[in-house]
Every structure is written in structure tokens, then in C-alpha cells.
Design a protein around this motif. Structure first.
Motif, PDB file in Angstrom:
ATOM      1  N   MET A 518       0.856  -1.178   0.000  1.00 49.13           N
ATOM      2  CA  MET A 518       0.000   0.000   0.000  1.00 49.13           C
ATOM      3  C   MET A 518       0.891   1.227   0.000  1.00 49.13           C
ATOM      4  O   MET A 518       1.757   1.372   0.864  1.00 49.13           O
ATOM      5  CB  MET A 518      -0.938   0.016   1.213  1.00 49.13           C
ATOM      6  CG  MET A 518      -1.820   1.245   1.275  1.00 49.13           C
ATOM      7  SD  MET A 518      -2.953   1.217   2.682  1.00 49.13           S
ATOM      8  CE  MET A 518      -3.834   2.765   2.426  1.00 49.13           C
ATOM      9  N   ASN A 519       0.705   2.097  -0.974  1.00 48.60           N
ATOM     10  CA  ASN A 519       1.512   3.311  -1.102  1.00 48.60           C
ATOM     11  C   ASN A 519       0.605   4.531  -1.015  1.00 48.60           C
ATOM     12  O   ASN A 519      -0.568   4.492  -1.418  1.00 48.60           O
ATOM     13  CB  ASN A 519       2.273   3.328  -2.428  1.00 48.60           C
ATOM     14  CG  ASN A 519       3.179   2.129  -2.582  1.00 48.60           C
ATOM     15  OD1 ASN A 519       3.720   1.622  -1.599  1.00 48.60           O
ATOM     16  ND2 ASN A 519       3.349   1.671  -3.808  1.00 48.60           N
ATOM     17  N   LEU A 520       1.174   5.622  -0.509  1.00 47.88           N
ATOM     18  CA  LEU A 520       0.435   6.874  -0.375  1.00 47.88           C
ATOM     19  C   LEU A 520       1.330   8.017  -0.823  1.00 47.88           C
ATOM     20  O   LEU A 520       2.467   8.151  -0.351  1.00 47.88           O
ATOM     21  CB  LEU A 520      -0.010   7.095   1.075  1.00 47.88           C
ATOM     22  CG  LEU A 520      -0.747   8.418   1.363  1.00 47.88           C
ATOM     23  CD1 LEU A 520      -2.092   8.430   0.646  1.00 47.88           C
ATOM     24  CD2 LEU A 520      -0.924   8.612   2.863  1.00 47.88           C
ATOM     25  N   GLY A 521       0.826   8.840  -1.729  1.00 50.37           N
ATOM     26  CA  GLY A 521       1.553  10.016  -2.196  1.00 50.37           C
ATOM     27  C   GLY A 521       0.724  11.266  -2.007  1.00 50.37           C
ATOM     28  O   GLY A 521      -0.458  11.292  -2.348  1.00 50.37           O
ATOM     29  N   VAL A 522       1.333  12.307  -1.436  1.00 57.46           N
ATOM     30  CA  VAL A 522       0.666  13.593  -1.227  1.00 57.46           C
ATOM     31  C   VAL A 522       1.478  14.654  -1.958  1.00 57.46           C
ATOM     32  O   VAL A 522       2.685  14.800  -1.706  1.00 57.46           O
ATOM     33  CB  VAL A 522       0.557  13.942   0.273  1.00 57.46           C
ATOM     34  CG1 VAL A 522      -0.161  15.277   0.449  1.00 57.46           C
ATOM     35  CG2 VAL A 522      -0.165  12.839   1.028  1.00 57.46           C
ATOM     36  N   TYR A 523       0.802  15.406  -2.847  1.00 55.68           N
ATOM     37  CA  TYR A 523       1.468  16.418  -3.656  1.00 55.68           C
ATOM     38  C   TYR A 523       0.771  17.764  -3.418  1.00 55.68           C
ATOM     39  O   TYR A 523      -0.453  17.861  -3.578  1.00 55.68           O
ATOM     40  CB  TYR A 523       1.415  16.034  -5.134  1.00 55.68           C
ATOM     41  CG  TYR A 523       1.962  14.656  -5.396  1.00 55.68           C
ATOM     42  CD1 TYR A 523       3.291  14.454  -5.702  1.00 55.68           C
ATOM     43  CD2 TYR A 523       1.137  13.527  -5.306  1.00 55.68           C
ATOM     44  CE1 TYR A 523       3.803  13.182  -5.924  1.00 55.68           C
ATOM     45  CE2 TYR A 523       1.631  12.256  -5.522  1.00 55.68           C
ATOM     46  CZ  TYR A 523       2.965  12.090  -5.835  1.00 55.68           C
ATOM     47  OH  TYR A 523       3.455  10.825  -6.041  1.00 55.68           O
ATOM     48  N   TYR A 524       1.556  18.768  -3.045  1.00 55.16           N
ATOM     49  CA  TYR A 524       1.007  20.074  -2.679  1.00 55.16           C
ATOM     50  C   TYR A 524       1.608  21.151  -3.579  1.00 55.16           C
ATOM     51  O   TYR A 524       2.841  21.290  -3.658  1.00 55.16           O
ATOM     52  CB  TYR A 524       1.312  20.386  -1.217  1.00 55.16           C
ATOM     53  CG  TYR A 524       0.931  21.797  -0.802  1.00 55.16           C
ATOM     54  CD1 TYR A 524      -0.399  22.207  -0.809  1.00 55.16           C
ATOM     55  CD2 TYR A 524       1.904  22.710  -0.406  1.00 55.16           C
ATOM     56  CE1 TYR A 524      -0.754  23.494  -0.438  1.00 55.16           C
ATOM     57  CE2 TYR A 524       1.559  24.000  -0.028  1.00 55.16           C
ATOM     58  CZ  TYR A 524       0.231  24.385  -0.042  1.00 55.16           C
ATOM     59  OH  TYR A 524      -0.115  25.668   0.317  1.00 55.16           O
ATOM     60  N   ASN A 525       0.744  21.907  -4.274  1.00 56.34           N
ATOM     61  CA  ASN A 525       1.168  23.014  -5.131  1.00 56.34           C
ATOM     62  C   ASN A 525       1.036  24.321  -4.353  1.00 56.34           C
ATOM     63  O   ASN A 525      -0.069  24.846  -4.191  1.00 56.34           O
ATOM     64  CB  ASN A 525       0.327  23.057  -6.407  1.00 56.34           C
ATOM     65  CG  ASN A 525       0.522  21.830  -7.263  1.00 56.34           C
ATOM     66  OD1 ASN A 525       1.636  21.334  -7.414  1.00 56.34           O
ATOM     67  ND2 ASN A 525      -0.560  21.322  -7.818  1.00 56.34           N
ATOM     68  N   TYR A 526       2.160  24.830  -3.864  1.00 55.94           N
ATOM     69  CA  TYR A 526       2.138  26.080  -3.107  1.00 55.94           C
ATOM     70  C   TYR A 526       1.860  27.255  -4.037  1.00 55.94           C
ATOM     71  O   TYR A 526       0.999  28.091  -3.771  1.00 55.94           O
ATOM     72  CB  TYR A 526       3.468  26.262  -2.383  1.00 55.94           C
ATOM     73  CG  TYR A 526       3.557  27.541  -1.588  1.00 55.94           C
ATOM     74  CD1 TYR A 526       2.769  27.729  -0.452  1.00 55.94           C
ATOM     75  CD2 TYR A 526       4.422  28.557  -1.978  1.00 55.94           C
ATOM     76  CE1 TYR A 526       2.849  28.902   0.279  1.00 55.94           C
ATOM     77  CE2 TYR A 526       4.507  29.727  -1.259  1.00 55.94           C
ATOM     78  CZ  TYR A 526       3.714  29.903  -0.138  1.00 55.94           C
ATOM     79  OH  TYR A 526       3.782  31.070   0.577  1.00 55.94           O
ATOM     80  N   THR A 527       2.586  27.342  -5.135  1.00 60.68           N
ATOM     81  CA  THR A 527       2.342  28.308  -6.206  1.00 60.68           C
ATOM     82  C   THR A 527       2.458  27.554  -7.527  1.00 60.68           C
ATOM     83  O   THR A 527       2.640  26.333  -7.544  1.00 60.68           O
ATOM     84  CB  THR A 527       3.341  29.477  -6.163  1.00 60.68           C
ATOM     85  OG1 THR A 527       4.674  28.959  -6.363  1.00 60.68           O
ATOM     86  CG2 THR A 527       3.273  30.218  -4.838  1.00 60.68           C
ATOM     87  N   LYS A 528       2.392  28.294  -8.624  1.00 64.60           N
ATOM     88  CA  LYS A 528       2.506  27.643  -9.924  1.00 64.60           C
ATOM     89  C   LYS A 528       3.899  27.072 -10.161  1.00 64.60           C
ATOM     90  O   LYS A 528       4.050  26.153 -10.971  1.00 64.60           O
ATOM     91  CB  LYS A 528       2.150  28.629 -11.035  1.00 64.60           C
ATOM     92  CG  LYS A 528       0.673  28.986 -11.093  1.00 64.60           C
ATOM     93  CD  LYS A 528       0.365  29.863 -12.282  1.00 64.60           C
ATOM     94  CE  LYS A 528      -1.124  30.153 -12.373  1.00 64.60           C
ATOM     95  NZ  LYS A 528      -1.443  31.015 -13.539  1.00 64.60           N
TER      96      LYS A 528
END
Length: 565
Positions: A518-528
Motif C-alpha cells: 500500500m503506497n500513499l503520495g501527497v502532492y502540494y502546489n504552493y504556487t505555480k
């Protein structure tokens, strides 16, 4: 009101008397006679009329040319300009770095040319490496004897250069690829030999060119031609490849022709202890398609020439396609043929722990070369694609056939360490595949994939069943969360022991446990242009053998940052 009525009656009576020619009449008045005038009543309160006038809707006119004799000159109007929407800003370069437990490092550099109608180019560099220790024990003894800890290292470094030029008649593309992979698995006892003797290293370089014609006329030849040369571990393995796909419509019938030439060269390094080899192959495949009885038929023949074991073969290709419900249900099936020549590059990509004899790197013992053969597969198959809803699709296929020279891996112990040799068997194979995709809404979607295999013989290090499931969640393009599950079923392992130049038979047969990740990825775009990510892999902390004696990494994580400019 009564006087008015009397007056109207008198006038009416008078007009009547004057309008008639009546002679003299004697009138006798009887006594007691009382004259009365009856009340007048209007019989029709609303008058009705019919208009019979018709309008003539024709008009006659004539143009009169005349000169106003004016010296005024009009200013010509300028052409209107349509202003396009403002295009999004492009970032030409992206940098990414990441760090994790197990001493993992990850980085990448990407640079692309910006918008151009005729020329584009770019460069991509990727790096990944990790290092961890694995406690192993010597099985078969009571109690078990510890062996280790073992030091495990792996790395993967790639370089990709590309360029693309578009002219009026052709599209030209050029690529340079470099791929270097290392895999180390050794005891950390310093009294043992150097790490170089326990490390597999595969460095691969490929230079390719392609040309695609932009001919649009159906009766003119169109082609897609490609050429590449490649090298693995400094002349341990080279390949020269030339391929072209030609197409043209003749008498309303589309004709396609594929021609391919390959030259495989091994052990051409002058320092190699092994005799060099040279194998040529030629592939010639004409095909066409036609519509008949509500089906679309794709028909073709494949001609193969190979300079070593099987010099010449012919295989048919038949595919029938039927759209049962337009844009909803599509079914196709037929007879298909595929072939693959195994190389040191293809084997090391699948299993980095193969014995690397003859590949220009340090080895401890043994000189058994990998056996490089070609695998042939002939299958009857049927497949379908069903659009269940606007954003929901199911695809499935069933195939059954024979596979000649089916490639699998057997463990081989040379007395110092155990690695793997490729082995070939002829099998009958059943393969069932299912793919399901659904976009639930603008936030979440689901994709599932499953494969089932059944062979009539024992196959080593290949699972009968494997499946994967992913569910990405997109929160207003600001945060993206990707959850994925994967399962690989049990596999049979075979190990041959090499002691004093004698191979002990029969080989040792064991079963490798199934693996669930089981894998989990979190991706956050602070700005462009600034973003961050967190990857958590193997949350189930599975620690099973991927290959016999080579265990997978347990739970591991990676935290990284991306910056574009």
C-alpha cells in the motif's frame, strides 16, 4: 329621449311619403283612437364587414448611376484584429530534490525549449539511490544461524536528450539515452572481498533518429523510418537497428508494409575473455484492412529471418473488429503473433541480479554466459471495450496459445553468491486481463487492473495473479492525494547449487510468499512554480523475497521539493 325618437320616426315617415307617388286619400279619424309609436330596437349591435382589398407586394426599381461630383475621399477601414486569450506562462526549467529513510536520495533536472512551431528540444536527468541493511539467517538449521546483516544498495541514473524539427514535408526527431543501474547485495563483514565483486552494474547508451513524412494524399507513399545504435557495458552488447513503416492506398485498399533489420553483437570488447558473436535478423510484414459483413478485418503476414537457430518463419496476423453498439461496445479478436529477442539489456531490466559474466565488470567465480534466445508467441484472443457511462470504461481480454522459448529465471549458486540465469521452456499459456476506470467526480477517480496466467508447466519467479488499484484525489488542483494498492501472488523458485564444478541435481524448489503493498503520495502546489511532495511506500511493511535470497525494502518514505523557473 322620447321626443328624439318621435322626431326620427316623423323624418323617416316623411321620407317614405315623399318617395312614393300616392294619390288623394280620405282619412277618417275614429273617436277614441290613440296613436302610439312602438319602441325602436337594434337587431345587430355589432356590424360585420368583409375587406376584399388585396395589397400588391411587388415593387419595381431601377438603379441610376450618377456622379455627385464631390471631392471628399473616404478613409479605408483597417482589418479587424481578433485578440487571442492570454496563453499560460511556461517554465523552461524544473529542479526537484528529495530525501528519505533508507538513505534514499532522489533528484531530477528538466529543461525544455519554450513554444515553437518548428523546433523543440530538451534534457532530462534523473537520479535515485538508496542503502539499507537486511538481517538474514541461514535457514534449514535449528536454531537458525544468523547471516548478516547484509548491505543492500541500488541506484538508477538516467540522461535523456531530445530534439524535434518540423519542416513542410517531414518531422525529424533525435534522441540520446543513457541508463546506468547498479545493484549491490553483500555481507557487511569487512574480511570479505570488495564491494565491486558483489555489485551488478549495467550502463546502457542508445542514439536514435526518426523521420516521419507528412504526406496527406492517400495515393502517395507515407513512411515512418527510425534508426538507432546501442551499447551495453562498453561493447559487452551492441545493437544496430533500422525500421521503416510504409503505407499507401491502392484501389481504395489501404496497404501497409513494415521492414526491420537488426544486428546483435556481443562481447566485442578486445579485453573480453569470451568469443564474440554476431546475429542478424530480418522482419518483413505486409498488411491491409477491409470492411466486410459488418466487420473490419485487419490481415497481415509476418516473415522472420534469424541467422542463428531458426533461420526462417512465417506467421499470420488476423484481427476482426465489430462495434456492436456505436461508441459503447466494441469487440475484437483473432490470431496474433509476437516475438522478442532477449538481450542482456532486457534481462537486466527485469532482474538486476542476473549473473553478469561477459559484461565488463568484476566477478568472483564462474564463467557461464547468459543464453540469449528469441521467444515466439502465437495466441487466439478475444477482447472487448465497454463504455458503461460517460466517465466509466471496462476493458477485458482472454488469450490462449503456445509460447516457444518462454523465458524465466533459475537461481544459480557459483559457490560465493547466488544469482540468476535465464532459462527457456515451451508452454501453453492462458492469459486473462481486466481493466476498469471510473471518474466518480471532479475530485476522485478509480483505476483497477488485474492479470491472471495459467501455464501447463512450472514457471519460476512468475506469479499466476497480480493486481493493482489506484484512487487519486484532486482537491482544487492544490492538493493531490494518490493511494495505490498492489498485489503479487506466490511464485515458485528454483536454485541450482554449484560445488567443485559439479551441479547438484535436482534443483532446490521453494515457494516465495505473496506480496501486498500500500503506497500513499501527497502532492502540494504552493504556487505555480513551487510544489512539495511526500511519498510513503510499502505501508504494510512487507519484507518478502522479490527474488530468492533478495528481499524487498520494508516501509520507506521520501520528502521532496520542486521548483520551476
Amino acid at each position: 329621449m322620447k321626443l328624439n325618437k318621435i322626431f326620427i320616426v316623423i323624418l323617416f315617415s316623411t321620407s317614405q311619403l315623399l318617395g312614393q307617388d300616392i294619390g288623394t286619400t280620405e282619412v277618417r279619424v275614429i273617436e277614441g283612437f290613440i296613436p302610439t309609436i312602438p319602441e325602436a330596437s337594434r337587431l345587430n349591435e355589432k356590424a360585420a364587414f368583409a375587406d376584399t382589398i388585396k395589397k400588391v407586394r411587388t415593387q419595381e426599381y431601377a438603379a441610376v448611376e450618377t456622379d455627385l461630383k464631390s471631392n471628399y475621399k473616404t478613409r479605408p477601414l483597417k482589418a479587424a484584429k481578433v485578440k487571442a486569450d492570454k496563453i499560460a506562462k511556461l517554465y523552461g526549467t524544473k529542479l526537484s530534490v528529495g530525501f528519505g529513510n533508507t538513505w534514499a536520495t532522489k533528484s531530477s533536472v528538466v529543461h525544455n525549449s519554450k513554444r515553437s512551431k518548428t523546433l523543440s528540444y530538451g534534457i532530462l536527468l534523473n537520479h535515485f539511490a538508496n542503502k539499507y541493511k537486511v538481517p538474514l539467517v541461514l535457514e534449514g538449521f535449528q536454531p537458525a544461524i544468523p547471516r548478516g546483516p547484509f548491505l543492500v544498495r541500488s541506484s538508477k541514473n538516467t540522461l535523456h536528450l531530445y530534439g524535434k524539427k518540423i519542416s513542410s514535408s517531414y518531422i525529424f526527431m533525435g534522441n540520446l539515452n543513457y541508463d546506468r543501474r547498479t545493484a549491490l547485495y553483500r555481507n557487511t563483514n569487512l574480511a570479505l572481498l570488495s564491494e565491486e565483486n558483489y555489485r551488478n552494474r549495467f550502463a546502457y547508451t542508445k542514439l536514435s533518429f526518426s523521420a516521419i513524412s507528412k504526406e496527406l494524399a492517400a495515393d502517395k507513399f507515407k513512411h515512418h523510418t527510425s534508426f538507432f545504435v546501442s551499447d551495453l557495458n562498453e561493447f559487452s552488447e551492441n545493437q544496430i537497428h533500422l525500421n521503416t513503416n510504409l503505407s499507401k492506398t491502392i484501389n481504395g485498399l489501404p496497404i501497409a508494409l513494415e521492414i526491420e533489420l537488426n544486428d546483435y553483437l556481443n562481447y566485442n570488447n578486445p579485453d573480453s575473455k569470451f568469443e564474440n558473436s554476431n546475429v542478424q535478423s530480418f522482419h518483413f510484414s505486409p498488411s491491409t484492412s477491409l470492411n466486410k459483413y459488418g466487420f473490419k478485418f485487419d490481415l497481415g503476414l509476418e516473415f522472420h529471418y534469424l541467422s542463428d537457430v531458426k533461420p526462417f518463419d512465417i506467421f499470420p496476423q488476423i484481427k476482426a473488429t465489430k462495434e456492436l453498439v456505436k461508441d459503447v461496445l466494441l469487440v475484437h479478436g483473432g490470431l496474433r503473433h509476437s516475438d522478442q529477442r532477449h538481450t542482456l539489456k532486457s534481462l537486466s531490466d527485469e532482474n538486476p541480479y542476473i549473473h553478469s559474466y561477459g559484461t565488463d565488470q568484476a566477478i568472483l567465480s564462474g564463467n557461464t554466459l547468459q543464453n540469449l534466445k528469441r521467444t515466439y508467441s502465437d495466441e487466439l484472443y478475444v477482447a472487448m471495450r465497454n463504455v458503461l457511462a460517460e466517465d466509466e470504461v471496462f476493458e477485458g481480454s482472454v488469450a490462449y496459445g503456445t509460447v516457444q522459448n518462454f523465458a524465466h529465471f533459475i537461481g544459480f549458486d557459483n559457490g560465493v553468491y547466488s544469482r540468476f540465469l535465464v532459462d527457456y521452456i515451451d508452454v501453453k499459456q492462458l492469459h486473462i486481463n481486466a481493466i476498469y476506470y471510473r471518474k466518480i467526480n471532479n475530485i476522485i477517480s478509480v483505476k483497477a487492473n488485474a492479470d491472471y496466467y495459467n501455464w501447463d508447466k512450472e514457471v519460476y519467479h512468475k506469479p499466476n495473479f497480480k493486481a493493482s488499484l489506484s484512487a487519486p484525489v484532486n482537491l482544487r488542483d492544490k492538493i493531490k492525494v494518490v493511494t495505490s494498492l498492489s498485489y503479487k501472488g506466490e511464485r515458485i523458485s528454483s536454485l541450482k547449487l554449484y560445488v567443485d564444478d559439479v551441479v547438484n541435481n535436482p534443483p532446490e524448489i521453494t515457494t516465495l510468499n505473496s506480496q501486498f503493498h500500500m503506497n500513499l503520495g501527497v502532492y502540494y502546489n504552493y504556487t505555480k512554480n513551487i510544489s512539495a511532495y511526500l511519498q510513503l511506500n510499502n505501508l504494510t511493511n512487507s519484507k518478502q523475497d522479490v527474488w530468492k535470497g533478495y528481499r524487498e525494502v520494508g516501509f520507506n518514505g521520501l520528502l521532496g521539493l520542486n521548483y520551476s523557473f
